[in-house]
Design an enzyme around this catalytic site. Structure first.
Site, PDB file in Angstrom:
ATOM      1  N   HIS A 169       0.828  -1.211   0.000  1.00 35.87           N
ATOM      2  CA  HIS A 169       0.000   0.000   0.000  1.00 35.87           C
ATOM      3  C   HIS A 169       0.861   1.259   0.000  1.00 35.87           C
ATOM      4  O   HIS A 169       0.378   2.336  -0.317  1.00 35.87           O
ATOM      5  CB  HIS A 169      -1.019  -0.008   1.151  1.00 35.87           C
ATOM      6  CG  HIS A 169      -0.449   0.156   2.517  1.00 35.87           C
ATOM      7  ND1 HIS A 169      -0.209  -0.894   3.364  1.00 35.87           N
ATOM      8  CD2 HIS A 169      -0.076   1.266   3.207  1.00 35.87           C
ATOM      9  CE1 HIS A 169       0.258  -0.463   4.519  1.00 35.87           C
ATOM     10  NE2 HIS A 169       0.356   0.864   4.446  1.00 35.87           N
ATOM     11  N   ASP A 200       0.027  -7.413   0.366  1.00 34.79           N
ATOM     12  CA  ASP A 200       0.476  -6.075   0.740  1.00 34.79           C
ATOM     13  C   ASP A 200       2.004  -6.012   0.753  1.00 34.79           C
ATOM     14  O   ASP A 200       2.624  -5.926   1.810  1.00 34.79           O
ATOM     15  CB  ASP A 200      -0.094  -5.677   2.098  1.00 34.79           C
ATOM     16  CG  ASP A 200       0.084  -4.188   2.395  1.00 34.79           C
ATOM     17  OD1 ASP A 200       0.533  -3.458   1.496  1.00 34.79           O
ATOM     18  OD2 ASP A 200      -0.225  -3.767   3.533  1.00 34.79           O
ATOM     19  N   GLY A 280       3.522   5.429   9.321  1.00 34.86           N
ATOM     20  CA  GLY A 280       4.939   5.593   9.049  1.00 34.86           C
ATOM     21  C   GLY A 280       5.711   4.302   9.226  1.00 34.86           C
ATOM     22  O   GLY A 280       6.793   4.131   8.665  1.00 34.86           O
ATOM     23  N   SER A 282       4.562   1.420   8.227  1.00 37.66           N
ATOM     24  CA  SER A 282       4.190   0.518   7.132  1.00 37.66           C
ATOM     25  C   SER A 282       5.412   0.105   6.325  1.00 37.66           C
ATOM     26  O   SER A 282       6.244   0.937   5.964  1.00 37.66           O
ATOM     27  CB  SER A 282       3.207   1.213   6.186  1.00 37.66           C
ATOM     28  OG  SER A 282       1.948   1.346   6.777  1.00 37.66           O
ATOM     29  N   SER A 297       1.906  -4.135   7.868  1.00 36.36           N
ATOM     30  CA  SER A 297       0.821  -3.834   6.942  1.00 36.36           C
ATOM     31  C   SER A 297      -0.151  -2.810   7.517  1.00 36.36           C
ATOM     32  O   SER A 297      -0.424  -1.786   6.903  1.00 36.36           O
ATOM     33  CB  SER A 297       0.067  -5.118   6.580  1.00 36.36           C
ATOM     34  OG  SER A 297      -1.072  -4.846   5.790  1.00 36.36           O
TER      35      SER A 297
END
Length: 325
Positions: A169, A200, A280, A282, A297
């Site tokens: 993402h 993801d 942040g 991720s 994720s």
């Protein structure tokens, strides 16, 4: 890593695979005994586990039956704010709906669950399911979206060709072929792959010879954890994450094979663990010792805290033909 009554974690996993999806519900870590437990559906399978030196626990549902529940939800439910996945220790699929899920959609979750009886448990949680769009090091793509670098990886067919993994993402929202930079604005490479939703993970090619690319994880205290190999996490396993926003945090695996819908469509095959990553983090790394386990994720929040969701790293590595180093 803890052993299952005298057998290694790898042996416990191999034994479960040999028994097959109808005779075992999977392997989980018993935190009180610090031992891996192989769940089985019949006494013959239990005897096989004990003969191998392992700990057996008889349960009602095999992995095939639990996977059928997950498949039913994957095929018929696409509701933002929902997650579902395997709770190996409880021997069921746990389905969660956050505060944004309407009463009508919640009733639909109960309708899908009803034919499976005690193999599925549906519940509401306070708060909201969020993707953490914003591990290790701070990175940003062409849209200036802040994320965290996951693991440095190399092409299995050409080990001199280096890349890094992050969340899909994150790469998805850079709208393709983006340049990526570190926290100082230094160019580090360009995006070559993105898989989101569905999974993801995304891949960025390193393209700056002046930047070193070690195979480790920064723990945000001046120290580093070397990474030597990758594997999938165990149920109830203790693991850690690193991200530029929250730093180095640790927790326990709660569910595996989780499906989450952040609002862009179902993301399947995730794992859910205790502790709370933030925006942040991720794309940041999830690991146990020197083993790479996953990529940050998202998170599920409620009034008293939150749990995190991770993308298994082996799926991403296999998709791109990469390996950690």
């Amino acid at each position: 890593m803890p052993v299952a009554g005298g057998i290694s974690g790898r042996d416990a996993t191999d034994l479960a695979e040999e028994l097959g999806a109808s005779r075992t519900g999977g392997v989980y870590l018993d935190q009180d005994r610090d031992r891996l437990v192989v769940t089985v559906t019949d006494e013959t399978a239990a005897s096989a586990v004990r003969e191998a030196g392992g700990i057996a626990e008889q349960v009602t549902y095999g992995a095939a039956e639990l996977d059928a529940v997950t498949d039913a939800f994957n095929e018929s439910v696409s509701v933002p704010g929902t997650t579902w996945g395997t709770d190996t220790e409880a021997n069921r699929i746990n389905v969660q709906a956050d505060s944004t899920v309407s009463d009508a959609d919640y009733a639909e979750l109960l309708r899908v669950a009803e034919p499976f009886g005690s193999a599925v448990h549906v519940s509401r949680v306070d708060g909201e399911l969020q993707e953490t769009i914003s591990g290790g090091a701070y990175i940003e793509g062409g849209s200036l979206v802040p994320c965290s670098l996951g693991f440095n990886v190399r092409d299995k067919s050409n080990p001199n060709s280096l890349f890094f993994l992050t969340a899909g993402h994150c790469t998805d929202k850079t709208y393709g072929a983006a340049d990526w930079r570190n926290g100082n604005g230094l160019y580090i490479g360009y995006e070559v792959g993105s898989f989101y939703p569905g999974a993801d993970f995304g891949l960025v090619r390193h393209y700056n010879a002046d930047v070193t690319k070690p195979g480790n994880v920064y723990l945000h205290d001046g120290t580093y954890q070397n990474i030597t190999h990758s594997r999938d996490p165990f149920a109830d396993e203790y693991l850690c994450s690193s991200g530029w926003k929250t730093g180095h945090i640790c927790g326990y695996v709660l569910q595996k094979n989780v499906t989450a819908n952040y609002g862009d469509g179902n993301v399947t095959g995730l794992f859910r663990w205790t502790n709370c990553i933030e925006g942040g983090d991720s794309g940041g790394p999830v690991f146990h010792g020197d083993a790479a386990l996953g990529i940050n994720s998202g998170k599920l929040t409620w009034n008293d805290g939150c749990d995190s969701l991770g993308q298994p790293v082996n799926e991403a590595l296999a998709w791109y033909g990469m390996e950690v180093y």
